[in-house]
Design a protein around this motif. Structure first.
Motif, PDB file in Angstrom:
ATOM      1  N   GLY A 124       0.722  -1.144   0.128  1.00  0.00           N
ATOM      2  CA  GLY A 124      -0.046   0.087  -0.111  1.00  0.00           C
ATOM      3  C   GLY A 124       0.976   1.282  -0.087  1.00  0.00           C
ATOM      4  N   LEU A 125       2.099   1.243   0.354  1.00  0.00           N
ATOM      5  CA  LEU A 125       3.049   2.186   0.314  1.00  0.00           C
ATOM      6  C   LEU A 125       3.834   2.498  -1.016  1.00  0.00           C
ATOM      7  N   VAL A 126       3.955   1.163  -1.809  1.00  0.00           N
ATOM      8  CA  VAL A 126       4.583   1.220  -2.843  1.00  0.00           C
ATOM      9  C   VAL A 126       3.747   1.460  -4.269  1.00  0.00           C
ATOM     10  N   PHE A 127       2.308   0.946  -3.887  1.00  0.00           N
ATOM     11  CA  PHE A 127       1.264   1.390  -4.974  1.00  0.00           C
ATOM     12  C   PHE A 127       0.168   2.470  -4.538  1.00  0.00           C
ATOM     13  N   ASP A 128      -0.621   2.924  -5.621  1.00  0.00           N
ATOM     14  CA  ASP A 128      -1.548   3.692  -5.299  1.00  0.00           C
ATOM     15  C   ASP A 128      -2.717   3.043  -6.182  1.00  0.00           C
ATOM     16  N   ALA A 129      -4.002   3.016  -5.302  1.00  0.00           N
ATOM     17  CA  ALA A 129      -5.291   2.538  -5.766  1.00  0.00           C
ATOM     18  C   ALA A 129      -6.043   3.500  -6.808  1.00  0.00           C
ATOM     19  N   LEU A 130      -7.049   2.923  -7.249  1.00  0.00           N
ATOM     20  CA  LEU A 130      -7.971   3.985  -7.924  1.00  0.00           C
ATOM     21  C   LEU A 130      -8.536   4.973  -6.864  1.00  0.00           C
ATOM     22  N   VAL A 131      -9.131   4.268  -5.732  1.00  0.00           N
ATOM     23  CA  VAL A 131      -9.849   5.246  -4.699  1.00  0.00           C
ATOM     24  C   VAL A 131      -9.242   4.730  -3.262  1.00  0.00           C
ATOM     25  N   LYS A 132      -9.410   5.585  -2.363  1.00  0.00           N
ATOM     26  CA  LYS A 132      -8.846   5.624  -1.351  1.00  0.00           C
ATOM     27  C   LYS A 132      -9.923   5.522   0.010  1.00  0.00           C
ATOM     28  N   GLY A 136      -0.660  13.381 -14.729  1.00  0.00           N
ATOM     29  CA  GLY A 136       0.707  13.992 -14.358  1.00  0.00           C
ATOM     30  C   GLY A 136       1.398  12.842 -13.284  1.00  0.00           C
ATOM     31  N   VAL A 137       0.788  11.698 -13.089  1.00  0.00           N
ATOM     32  CA  VAL A 137       1.127  10.719 -12.099  1.00  0.00           C
ATOM     33  C   VAL A 137       2.342  10.066 -12.778  1.00  0.00           C
ATOM     34  N   GLN A 138       3.415   9.419 -12.332  1.00  0.00           N
ATOM     35  CA  GLN A 138       4.525   8.849 -12.842  1.00  0.00           C
ATOM     36  C   GLN A 138       4.833   7.636 -11.786  1.00  0.00           C
ATOM     37  N   PHE A 139       5.139   6.538 -12.651  1.00  0.00           N
ATOM     38  CA  PHE A 139       5.574   5.280 -12.227  1.00  0.00           C
ATOM     39  C   PHE A 139       6.939   5.489 -11.509  1.00  0.00           C
ATOM     40  N   HIS A 140       7.469   4.659 -10.685  1.00  0.00           N
ATOM     41  CA  HIS A 140       8.922   4.759  -9.944  1.00  0.00           C
ATOM     42  C   HIS A 140       9.976   4.959 -10.895  1.00  0.00           C
ATOM     43  N   ASP A 141       9.787   4.435 -12.320  1.00  0.00           N
ATOM     44  CA  ASP A 141      10.940   4.288 -13.117  1.00  0.00           C
ATOM     45  C   ASP A 141      10.702   5.491 -14.302  1.00  0.00           C
ATOM     46  N   GLY A 142       9.863   6.422 -13.745  1.00  0.00           N
ATOM     47  CA  GLY A 142       9.669   7.587 -14.784  1.00  0.00           C
ATOM     48  C   GLY A 142       8.668   7.433 -15.822  1.00  0.00           C
ATOM     49  N   ARG A 143       8.063   6.407 -16.010  1.00  0.00           N
ATOM     50  CA  ARG A 143       7.033   6.236 -17.015  1.00  0.00           C
ATOM     51  C   ARG A 143       5.675   6.747 -16.562  1.00  0.00           C
ATOM     52  N   GLY A 157       5.558   0.756  -8.587  1.00  0.00           N
ATOM     53  CA  GLY A 157       4.214   1.402  -8.535  1.00  0.00           C
ATOM     54  C   GLY A 157       4.516   2.958  -8.663  1.00  0.00           C
ATOM     55  N   THR A 158       3.380   3.474  -8.265  1.00  0.00           N
ATOM     56  CA  THR A 158       3.348   5.192  -8.307  1.00  0.00           C
ATOM     57  C   THR A 158       3.215   5.568  -6.989  1.00  0.00           C
ATOM     58  N   GLY A 159       3.293   4.727  -5.752  1.00  0.00           N
ATOM     59  CA  GLY A 159       3.227   5.151  -4.671  1.00  0.00           C
ATOM     60  C   GLY A 159       4.307   6.015  -3.778  1.00  0.00           C
ATOM     61  N   PRO A 160       4.020   6.354  -2.661  1.00  0.00           N
ATOM     62  CA  PRO A 160       4.819   7.391  -1.921  1.00  0.00           C
ATOM     63  C   PRO A 160       6.258   6.909  -1.632  1.00  0.00           C
ATOM     64  N   PHE A 161       6.469   5.512  -1.601  1.00  0.00           N
ATOM     65  CA  PHE A 161       8.056   4.948  -1.324  1.00  0.00           C
ATOM     66  C   PHE A 161       8.295   3.927  -2.455  1.00  0.00           C
ATOM     67  N   ARG A 162       9.263   3.844  -3.141  1.00  0.00           N
ATOM     68  CA  ARG A 162       9.381   2.976  -4.160  1.00  0.00           C
ATOM     69  C   ARG A 162      10.303   1.643  -3.275  1.00  0.00           C
ATOM     70  N   PHE A 163      10.254   0.646  -4.069  1.00  0.00           N
ATOM     71  CA  PHE A 163      10.901  -0.586  -3.598  1.00  0.00           C
ATOM     72  C   PHE A 163      12.446  -0.625  -3.872  1.00  0.00           C
ATOM     73  N   ILE A 164      13.303  -1.008  -2.995  1.00  0.00           N
ATOM     74  CA  ILE A 164      14.564  -0.980  -3.102  1.00  0.00           C
ATOM     75  C   ILE A 164      15.181  -2.364  -3.352  1.00  0.00           C
ATOM     76  N   SER A 165      14.776  -3.255  -2.062  1.00  0.00           N
ATOM     77  CA  SER A 165      15.289  -4.641  -2.135  1.00  0.00           C
ATOM     78  C   SER A 165      14.601  -5.189  -0.974  1.00  0.00           C
ATOM     79  N   GLY A 166      14.590  -6.545  -1.320  1.00  0.00           N
ATOM     80  CA  GLY A 166      13.706  -7.532  -0.187  1.00  0.00           C
ATOM     81  C   GLY A 166      14.608  -8.948  -0.041  1.00  0.00           C
TER      82      GLY A 166
END
Length: 484
Positions: A25-33, A63-70, A151-160
């Motif tokens: 939920g921090l990595v992705f955004d949903a359509l509604v909240k 104007g929303v972007q994915f973490h890779d700039g798309r 995703g387009t969320g507030p945090f981007r995944f680095i590693s796991g």
């Protein structure tokens, strides 16, 4: 931040466990909240309309972007939905496909407009597109996408690293405002005592509902720590395999409910910081039946013994009538609960064996139906009455849903279909009240209680405000205090 187990899959199209949905939920955004009252507000979709019962039209935020700039476009939303309903899109196998069983297809009308076509009216569809349950993925994302989610969320995944950690860092271009915290390490700490010690030493900053209430109480006087408390929508429940030869008879299930003293467990383990549950829905929910409208099972050993006798289980010389096994995770609070349950039901003549396993193994058994009874929590998904279809509908056996005990009731299925097809909330409520009455009588599972949210954090973290489902949404706006 310390979490009890690794997320099973950070791709929100697949992950259904708490850690997957909370970190996802921090990595992705949903359509509604969801807001604090579980009403649905615009998010990636700025607005939507239903020109007819079988068509939804969503207008996307520009104007929303994915973490890779798309740049986010309607094609990404269409792919996300289509991959949930058609295995040919990304070769995805997921229990969440059941949430979109009403969808025939999705299409991009233009760059920022998505049209969703339905086979039949589905009032719960919008909720299934909300935060924690749904995350828009880039067009073309396949079955291994959860290993490196974008995703387009507030945090981007680095590693796991499985059973060790998940690392995320803030998305500096986040459309809803850049998070103040630069990086969060979610450290997997399965042992509650270790979690408490890490907080005490200052080597951990945050935990959310991961330690026992006794430990929460013990840490209240630590000068470097603060505790935030609030009511929760999370419901702890037990579920039965109703195909099991012993548990097939609902009188046995009712007897178990009578043998359990829920208030005693709440007082002992939760220090009174939980509300008793008679439904999966939160008490404040518009569709929840009143307690007085449903069959109830107050603690009553005599009634439990009568029910077991009527079901054909007389007491032997040692007082034992039957043997059952309860499967749980290794979570400390759950194990304590199981130990008390074991003692309580023995008074009714039930010999209950406990089988604890680390979460991945336990959850795998549960989804395969390899259990007699298990204990778990519904987190977030029970904020919508569609939980009854997902958990107990005949079409929701895994992998198409969460009906892991293989319960089936034609009347319940008919009511679920009627409620899903109606846009009149008062009519839907009548259906859902009867559904809850059937479940309270048949008892394919026992709702136990809603534990309060208890978040402990170091004093250097500010802005922690826990809400209903116990998600990590507060990390979007939390900050670190500057040391003096």
């Amino acid at each position: 931040m310390m979490i009890e187990s690794s997320p099973n899959n950070l791709d929100l199209r697949v992950g259904t466990d708490a850690q997957s949905e909370r970190i996802g939920g921090l990595v992705f955004d949903a359509l509604v909240k969801k807001d604090e009252h579980y009403d649905l507000q615009p998010w990636l979709a700025t607005s939507w309309e239903q020109p007819d019962p079988l068509t939804w039209i969503f207008h996307l935020r520009d104007g929303v972007q994915f973490h890779d700039g798309r740049a986010l476009s309607a094609d990404d939303v269409v792919w996300t939905i289509e991959s949930l309903i058609d295995p040919a899109h990304g070769n995805l196998i997921t229990s969440k496909s059941g949430n979109f069983a009403s969808v025939t297809s999705a299409e991009a009308r233009d760059r920022l407009t998505v049209v969703v076509h339905l086979k039949h009216a589905d009032a719960g569809l919008l909720f299934n597109m909300s935060d924690g349950l749904f995350g828009v993925v880039p067009n073309g994302s396949g079955r291994d996408f959860g290993l490196h989610p974008i995703g387009t969320g507030p945090f981007r995944f680095i590693s796991g690293v499985q059973d060790k950690e998940v690392l995320v860092e803030r998305n500096p271009g986040y459309w809803a405002g850049e998070p103040k915290i630069e990086r969060v390490r979610f450290a997997v700490v399965p042992d509650a005592i270790t979690t408490a010690l890490e907080l005490q030493k200052g080597s951990g900053d945050l935990e959310s509902n991961a330690i026992t209430l006794d430990m929460v109480h013990a840490l209240r006087n630590e000068r470097n720590l603060a505790t935030e408390t609030g009511p929760s929508s999370v419901v702890v429940y037990m579920n039965f395999n109703v195909q099991d030869p012993i548990l097939r008879d609902r009188r046995v299930r009712q007897a178990i409910a009578c043998a359990i003293d829920r208030q005693a467990i709440v007082d002992a383990i939760w220090r009174g910081k939980a509300r008793l549950a008679n439904s999966l829905l939160p008490p404040e929910h518009w569709a929840r039946a009143a307690d007085s409208e449903m069959a109830s099972y107050p603690h009553d050993i005599d009634r439990a013994q009568r029910l077991l006798g009527d079901a054909g289980f007389p007491a032997r010389k040692d007082g034992i009538r039957l043997h059952l096994t309860l499967k749980t995770s290794t979570d400390e609070t759950t194990r304590l609960m199981a130990a008390i349950l074991q003692q309580q039901v023995r008074s009714a003549g039930i010999d209950l064996q406990i089988r604890s396993a680390e979460f991945g193994t336990f959850y795998s058994d549960v989804t395969k139906g390899v259990f007699q009874i298990y204990a778990l929590r519904w987190i977030g998904s029970n904020e919508d009455p569609d939980i009854f279809r997902y958990a107990y509908g005949s079409a929701s056996f895994p992998p198409k849903g969460g009906n892991r005990g293989r319960y089936s009731n034609p009347r319940l299925d008919a009511l679920l279909q009627d409620a899903a097809g109606s846009s009149d909330q008062s009519e839907r409520r009548k259906d859902y009240v009867e559904i809850q009455q059937i479940l309270a009588e048949d008892l394919p599972g026992i709702p136990l209680w809603y534990p309060d949210n208890e978040v402990i954090h170091s004093q250097r973290v500010d802005g922690i405000k826990p809400i209903g489902a116990g998600d990590f949404d507060y990390l979007r706006s939390a900050s670190l205090r500057t040391p003096h």
